[in-house]
Design a protein around this motif. Structure first.
Motif, PDB file in Angstrom:
ATOM      1  N   SER A  43       0.890  -1.268  -0.064  1.00 11.38           N
ATOM      2  CA  SER A  43      -0.059  -0.072   0.022  1.00 11.38           C
ATOM      3  C   SER A  43       0.944   1.166   0.058  1.00 11.38           C
ATOM      4  O   SER A  43       2.050   1.167   0.449  1.00 11.38           O
ATOM      5  CB  SER A  43      -0.828   0.084   1.157  1.00 11.38           C
ATOM      6  OG  SER A  43      -0.042   0.173   2.262  1.00 11.38           O
ATOM      7  N   ASP A  62       6.312   4.078   4.560  1.00  7.20           N
ATOM      8  CA  ASP A  62       7.086   3.554   5.850  1.00  7.20           C
ATOM      9  C   ASP A  62       8.641   3.194   5.484  1.00  7.20           C
ATOM     10  O   ASP A  62       9.405   3.459   6.178  1.00  7.20           O
ATOM     11  CB  ASP A  62       6.488   2.315   6.536  1.00  7.20           C
ATOM     12  CG  ASP A  62       5.187   2.961   7.350  1.00  7.20           C
ATOM     13  OD1 ASP A  62       4.812   4.210   7.395  1.00  7.20           O
ATOM     14  OD2 ASP A  62       4.050   2.103   7.515  1.00  7.20           O
ATOM     15  N   GLN A 112       0.795   3.498   2.003  1.00 10.61           N
ATOM     16  CA  GLN A 112       1.383   3.826   3.329  1.00 10.61           C
ATOM     17  C   GLN A 112       2.869   3.027   3.712  1.00 10.61           C
ATOM     18  O   GLN A 112       3.612   3.424   4.311  1.00 10.61           O
ATOM     19  CB  GLN A 112       0.229   3.343   4.413  1.00 10.61           C
ATOM     20  CG  GLN A 112       0.616   3.582   6.023  1.00 10.61           C
ATOM     21  CD  GLN A 112       1.036   5.162   5.977  1.00 10.61           C
ATOM     22  OE1 GLN A 112       0.486   6.122   5.486  1.00 10.61           O
ATOM     23  NE2 GLN A 112       2.083   5.027   6.968  1.00 10.61           N
ATOM     24  N   GLN A 113       2.598   1.704   3.210  1.00 15.97           N
ATOM     25  CA  GLN A 113       3.762   0.855   3.434  1.00 15.97           C
ATOM     26  C   GLN A 113       4.910   1.334   2.577  1.00 15.97           C
ATOM     27  O   GLN A 113       6.121   1.074   3.291  1.00 15.97           O
ATOM     28  CB  GLN A 113       3.377  -0.470   2.922  1.00 15.97           C
ATOM     29  CG  GLN A 113       2.588  -1.298   3.846  1.00 15.97           C
ATOM     30  CD  GLN A 113       1.924  -2.635   3.460  1.00 15.97           C
ATOM     31  OE1 GLN A 113       1.364  -2.696   2.315  1.00 15.97           O
ATOM     32  NE2 GLN A 113       2.370  -3.607   4.014  1.00 15.97           N
TER      33      GLN A 113
END
Lengths: 345, 334
Positions: free
Chosen positions: A75, A81, A77-78
């Motif tokens: 994703s 990160d 988001q990942q």
């Protein structure tokens, strides 16, 4: 050459100036210290340049890594990160300072791909590249300089013509092509040497050297030829100087003229060429190591660049730059040995 | 006085792209023991090449000595191989040279000690320490102060005049029978010139050495040489004792040379007369007298004849000219 002055004449002489005669050790030490300080500035500039240049290249290392590791489907988001994990989301200046801080502590950063500290891998491969480089340099000096002298002394003979022709070929042959031809002839047809690869000295010394033969030939070819050409032309020039005539008028024989009177003068431009060759050999390691599958720093650099592996590229280029700077300092010191007119001031 | 060096019909050529240059064309001369002999002529007249030929130091190619004899010590030096051991045993030991350019004639990367000492190590078989010791002596002999502390300096640490002193020390090192000084002071300023020439003269006298002084400076030969050879276009055109030549020049070229030198014994407003024209091209030399195109005294015979040989005009005086110059000059004066 900054910092080196060449005094052509100093007719006036005071007791204070007498200290300048010859090469004083303290002069050289001060000179080296100053050159090292200058070198730090150079390396800082190089580090900024490399840091920016690799980031100007198209592509995103995180995405590249994700695709290559079959991790598609992460994703956003990942991904963010991950980016955060490697500090790639920070502003450029901050990223640079982070990296520089690490470098000063001996930490060259962590590879996005291997997730390991790059310093360890680089220093594992460094000796391999340096070994090939040193052998190449040695070969260049041992072959190039004497061949150039013979060629100059026997000017116009068949030996001279052979040297001129071969050295012209030598400086123009592409290394990767020569590598392949050598493999074809010496490995596949004659079966004298292994095709490629690298074996550590401790494992099998015989194999170690057998595998080095062709890479060393390839990486030294240019500098052997360049040194032969430079030695020839500078010896030819020196042999026409007035002081050589003076030497003949003293009744010295040809060997004394060549080796005592001409060679040291003739070597001064050769040292310059040697410095350039050393840099060439360091840079050429990328090609030679790729052609012969040698796990050295050069090949690591090639794969790091194509993977956009920032930490590796930055680390390796920094080390290459440091090597080149060190070679320059060394060359300048050798100048002082060869030419007493050069003063370290 | 015994003859030390006897050169007969020396011929040196240079092969150039434009053609063969007859740089030295049948030159004969001799040097007596303990004598100072001057060679005069303008640039390119072959005076230096003559001296280099004696030592077989002509670079080959393009130069080659094609004929002649150089008798020294009962041997013809031209019979020796150019850089063979016999020729080398003469160079620097029995005949030595002092060259023109002190700036470039010393090796920039070797110490003075090395450069003075090496011929003594070679010819006198001295060991390194003894050669060095004698180099120091020589250096103070040629007037370099604090010789002991300067012996390990490099040439660039000396001035031009000092370097020429070093050259003189090198020339004297093996106590040669003959020193050939090829324009030894040309590159130096006038005061240094005078000092160095005095030095050379004194040293030559002290060591009983003969000296060949090559120069284009008539003042220098007048002062130091006992005999003079005047060269023009690769040949000797006049030879004789210095006084005789200065008082009674018998070749128009010598006359021309003397006219363009200021003299203290002449009125101050007297004009100096240059020699008109240029020296001839040594590649395309006509068979006539080489000075003919510039000569003010030429007669019909000059244009029709082969160049005149050097013929005696006095007891020790000879000139290569058809004109009886003395008579002509006297008529001019009247």
């Amino acid at each position: 050459m900054r910092g080196l002055t060449r005094k052509m004449s100093s007719p006036v002489r005071s007791p204070f100036r007498r200290d300048l005669t010859g090469l004083k050790e303290s002069d050289v030490t001060t000179y080296i210290v100053r050159r090292l300080l200058q070198s730090i500035v150079v390396l800082l500039l190089v580090s900024i340049f490399v840091f920016l240049a690799i980031r100007l290249m198209p592509g995103d290392p995180i995405k590249l890594m994700v695709y290559e590791s079959n991790l598609t489907g992460l994703s956003p988001q990942q991904l963010a990160d991950l980016r955060h994990e490697y500090g790639l989301d920070k502003p450029l200046a901050l990223q640079y300072l982070d990296w520089l801080g690490g470098v000063l502590q001996g930490n060259l950063g962590i590879s996005v791909f291997t997730k390991t500290p790059v310093a360890k891998e680089i220093f594992r491969r460094l000796p391999i590249t340096f070994e090939i480089g040193l052998w190449s340099l040695l070969l260049s000096i041992v072959i190039g300089v004497p061949v150039g002298i013979i060629s100059a002394v026997r000017r116009g003979t068949w030996i001279d013509q052979l040297v001129v022709t071969l050295s012209n070929i030598g400086v123009t042959i592409p290394v990767f092509w020569l590598g392949v031809i050598l493999m074809l002839v010496f490995s596949l047809y004659l079966k004298w040497l292994p095709v490629m690869g690298f074996t550590p000295l401790t494992e099998d010394p015989g194999m170690h050297f057998k595998q080095l033969v062709m890479p060393v030939i390839c990486s030294s070819l240019f500098s052997v030829a360049a040194l032969a050409r430079q030695t020839r032309s500078s010896m030819l020039e020196v042999m026409h100087q007035d002081y050589i005539r003076t030497a003949w008028s003293k009744g010295l024989n040809e060997n004394a003229i060549i080796f005592k009177h001409a060679l040291k003068n003739g070597l001064i431009p050769v040292i310059t060429t040697l410095g350039l060759s050393a840099r060439g050999i360091v840079g050429g390691s990328t090609v030679v190591e790729t052609v012969f599958s040698i796990p050295g720093m050069g090949r690591l650099l090639v794969s790091a660049v194509s993977n956009l592996d920032y930490a590796y590229v930055q680390g390796i280029i920094l080390i290459i730059a440091a090597t080149v700077v060190a070679i320059n300092v060394l060359i300048d010191i050798v100048y002082g040995w060869a030419d007493p007119r050069i003063r370290y001031s | 006085m015994a003859i030390l060096l006897d050169v007969k019909n020396l011929q040196t050529r240079f092969d150039t792209e434009a053609g063969v240059v007859k740089a030295v064309d049948g030159v004969s001369f001799h040097i007596n023991e303990q004598e100072i002999v001057g060679f005069v002529g303008e640039s390119g007249c072959g005076k230096s090449v003559t001296q280099l030929s004696v030592m077989q130091l002509i670079p080959n190619p393009p130069g080659r000595i094609i004929g002649g004899e150089v008798w020294f010590d009962g041997k013809d030096l031209l019979k020796y191989e150019r850089n063979g051991s016999e020729m080398r045993s003469v160079r620097g030991s029995k005949i030595s040279m002092i060259f023109q350019e002190p700036m470039t004639s010393l090796n920039p990367v070797l110490t003075i000690s090395e450069q003075i000492g090496e011929s003594m190590q070679l010819h006198l078989r001295l060991n390194k320490a003894d050669a060095r010791k004698r180099a120091v002596e020589l250096l103070s002999l040629v007037g370099i102060p604090a010789a002991e502390s300067r012996i390990d300096d490099y040439p660039h640490q000396f001035s031009g005049g000092m370097r020429q002193r070093v050259m003189i020390a090198i020339g004297l090192a093996c106590n040669p029978r003959l020193i050939i000084a090829d324009e030894p002071t040309t590159a130096l300023d006038v005061t240094t010139q005078a000092v160095l020439l005095e030095l050379i003269k004194d040293l030559v006298k002290r060591f009983n050495t003969s000296l060949t002084l090559v120069t284009h400076n008539l003042g220098v030969v007048a002062r130091y040489a006992q005999r003079i050879y005047v060269m023009y276009a690769g040949r000797i055109v006049e030879a004789g004792p210095t006084n005789e030549i200065f008082a009674h020049p018998r070749h128009p070229y010598t006359v021309g040379l003397l006219k363009c030198v200021p003299r203290l014994d002449q009125p101050r407003d007297k004009q100096l007369v240059p020699i008109e024209g240029l020296p001839p091209n040594l590649i395309k030399m006509p068979p006539m007298c080489a000075f003919l195109p510039r000569c003010a005294y030429r007669i019909n015979r000059c244009e029709k004849s082969h160049w005149p040989p050097l013929t005696p005009v006095g007891e020790h005086h000879s000139a290569a000219c058809f004109v009886n110059l003395e008579a002509t000059l006297e008529n001019d004066d009247k």
